[in-house]
Design a protein around this motif. Structure first.
Motif, PDB file in Angstrom:
ATOM      1  N   GLU A 278      18.556 -19.838   1.371  1.00  0.00           N
ATOM      2  CA  GLU A 278      18.699 -18.386   1.304  1.00  0.00           C
ATOM      3  C   GLU A 278      17.333 -17.710   1.336  1.00  0.00           C
ATOM      4  N   GLU A 279      16.378 -18.268   0.581  1.00  0.00           N
ATOM      5  CA  GLU A 279      15.038 -17.687   0.550  1.00  0.00           C
ATOM      6  C   GLU A 279      14.357 -17.773   1.915  1.00  0.00           C
ATOM      7  N   ALA A 280      14.536 -18.923   2.591  1.00  0.00           N
ATOM      8  CA  ALA A 280      13.903 -19.108   3.903  1.00  0.00           C
ATOM      9  C   ALA A 280      14.483 -18.138   4.930  1.00  0.00           C
ATOM     10  N   ARG A 281      15.783 -17.917   4.848  1.00  0.00           N
ATOM     11  CA  ARG A 281      16.412 -16.981   5.783  1.00  0.00           C
ATOM     12  C   ARG A 281      15.849 -15.568   5.583  1.00  0.00           C
ATOM     13  N   GLU A 282      15.681 -15.206   4.330  1.00  0.00           N
ATOM     14  CA  GLU A 282      15.131 -13.876   4.048  1.00  0.00           C
ATOM     15  C   GLU A 282      13.665 -13.777   4.469  1.00  0.00           C
ATOM     16  N   ARG A 283      12.913 -14.862   4.299  1.00  0.00           N
ATOM     17  CA  ARG A 283      11.518 -14.850   4.747  1.00  0.00           C
ATOM     18  C   ARG A 283      11.441 -14.680   6.261  1.00  0.00           C
ATOM     19  N   LEU A 284      12.319 -15.372   6.977  1.00  0.00           N
ATOM     20  CA  LEU A 284      12.340 -15.240   8.429  1.00  0.00           C
ATOM     21  C   LEU A 284      12.651 -13.789   8.831  1.00  0.00           C
ATOM     22  N   ARG A 285      13.637 -13.222   8.152  1.00  0.00           N
ATOM     23  CA  ARG A 285      14.011 -11.838   8.468  1.00  0.00           C
ATOM     24  C   ARG A 285      12.841 -10.884   8.205  1.00  0.00           C
ATOM     25  N   SER A 286      12.161 -11.092   7.077  1.00  0.00           N
ATOM     26  CA  SER A 286      11.058 -10.198   6.710  1.00  0.00           C
ATOM     27  C   SER A 286       9.853 -10.364   7.636  1.00  0.00           C
ATOM     28  N   GLU A 287       9.802 -11.492   8.354  1.00  0.00           N
ATOM     29  CA  GLU A 287       8.674 -11.745   9.255  1.00  0.00           C
ATOM     30  C   GLU A 287       9.033 -11.488  10.716  1.00  0.00           C
TER      31      GLU A 287
END
Length: 328
Positions: A278-287
């Motif tokens: 979940e955290e990685a998906r959000e990091r990808l979205r934020s980048e």
């Protein structure tokens, strides 16, 4: 914990270690091999497992983690284990294709929609039969049910249907199962090592890569291609495996410690993977990555049609049998 039929089989069965000495109380050093990098969920969980094992065995068992493929490739480590080395290695069920072919179905795409469903297979009579064949091939599965992650597709363009993948080159690991999985989804599979993916994407040699979100982010592939398609084509569950010869050298008490703490580790790893995903998906979205929900039904139908025919060495009706166990 999932300790019914499966655990009874494992406990009754006769995983890896090194440095055995002449006395039963002497320290047994067991190398734990995996390709994941330090700090990734598998690494964190293995280090925790080592602490639990040391405590439960009063220091008689010493698990020593070897991340980042330090002991060799999965194939090389599996061979070392089969020939008696004191090693426990995480591997893929598809790596049993030559020795226990039917087990490879567990890596087939779209067998289950979530891990809760997928894990049911490890309590089945079918899986108990497979474990007997694993022993006959010289291996022992210490932990059968470690959650590794949900695999998605990161690509140059959005993907919502198999037709969108026509002529699209997707990097896969050099495994027949992963090649056939991506082919069944409609793309052109392109095997290469994960370390070669970034330049291959940058140079246009491939158009995308599939893996759990944490791996996709860790590889920085999103710096080149910007579309994360939530295909969820594999809910990957991986075994920790050792050689049967080494396993049978261990006392029943040490076998039980490794089995029971291994199940603790599997549950802990599942929690870490869920959080990291979940955290990685959000990091990808934020980048700057666009995240696309995908109707997986067309992909699921193609997989059910094409995967069984790609593996003539499988038992008749295998894909359907295992699918029913998981989804029934």
């Amino acid at each position: 914990m999932r300790l019914n039929k499966l655990s009874l089989f494992i406990a009754a069965a006769s995983v890896a270690g090194m440095g055995l000495t002449s006395t039963a109380q002497a320290e047994t050093v067991i190398r734990i091999a995996y390709g994941n990098q330090p700090g990734e969920p598998v690494d964190v969980a293995v280090n925790q497992w080592a602490e639990w094992v040391s405590e439960a065995s009063n220091g008689e068992l010493d698990l020593r983690p070897f991340p980042a493929s330090q002991l060799g490739s999965e194939t090389e480590v599996m061979e070392q284990a089969r020939f008696g080395s004191a090693i426990i290695a995480i591997t893929a069920y598809s790596n049993f294709l030559d020795s226990v072919p039917d087990l490879a179905v567990l890596d087939a795409p779209y067998l289950g929609e979530d891990f809760e469903s997928k894990l049911k297979v490890f309590d089945s009579e079918w899986f108990a039969d497979q474990l007997e064949q694993v022993h006959s091939s010289g291996y022992h599965i210490v932990i059968p049910n470690t959650v590794y992650g949900v695999r998605h597709l990161l690509s140059r363009n959005p993907v919502s249907h198999p037709d969108d993948l026509n002529g699209v080159r997707i990097r896969v690991q050099n495994s027949q199962m992963y090649v056939e999985a991506i082919r069944a989804m409609g793309a052109t599979p392109t095997p290469m090592s994960l370390g070669d993916v970034y330049p291959a994407l940058a140079q246009g040699m491939v158009d995308g890569v599939e893996n759990p979100a944490a791996v996709l982010h860790g590889g920085k592939f999103h710096e080149v291609v910007k579309h994360l398609n939530l295909t969820a084509h594999m809910h990957t569950v991986a075994p920790f495996v050792t050689g049967l010869a080494f396993w049978e050298q261990l006392s029943e008490e040490h076998q039980q410690i490794l089995t029971e703490t291994g199940q603790q580790m599997a549950e802990y790893l599942g929690e870490l993977v869920a959080e990291e995903s979940e955290e990685a998906r959000e990091r990808l979205r934020s980048e700057g990555v666009e995240v696309h929900e995908v109707d997986t039904q067309p992909f699921r139908e193609r997989a059910a049609e094409q995967i069984p025919t790609a593996f003539p060495q499988w038992s008749d009706g295998l894909y359907e049998t295992v699918y029913e166990i998981i989804n029934g």
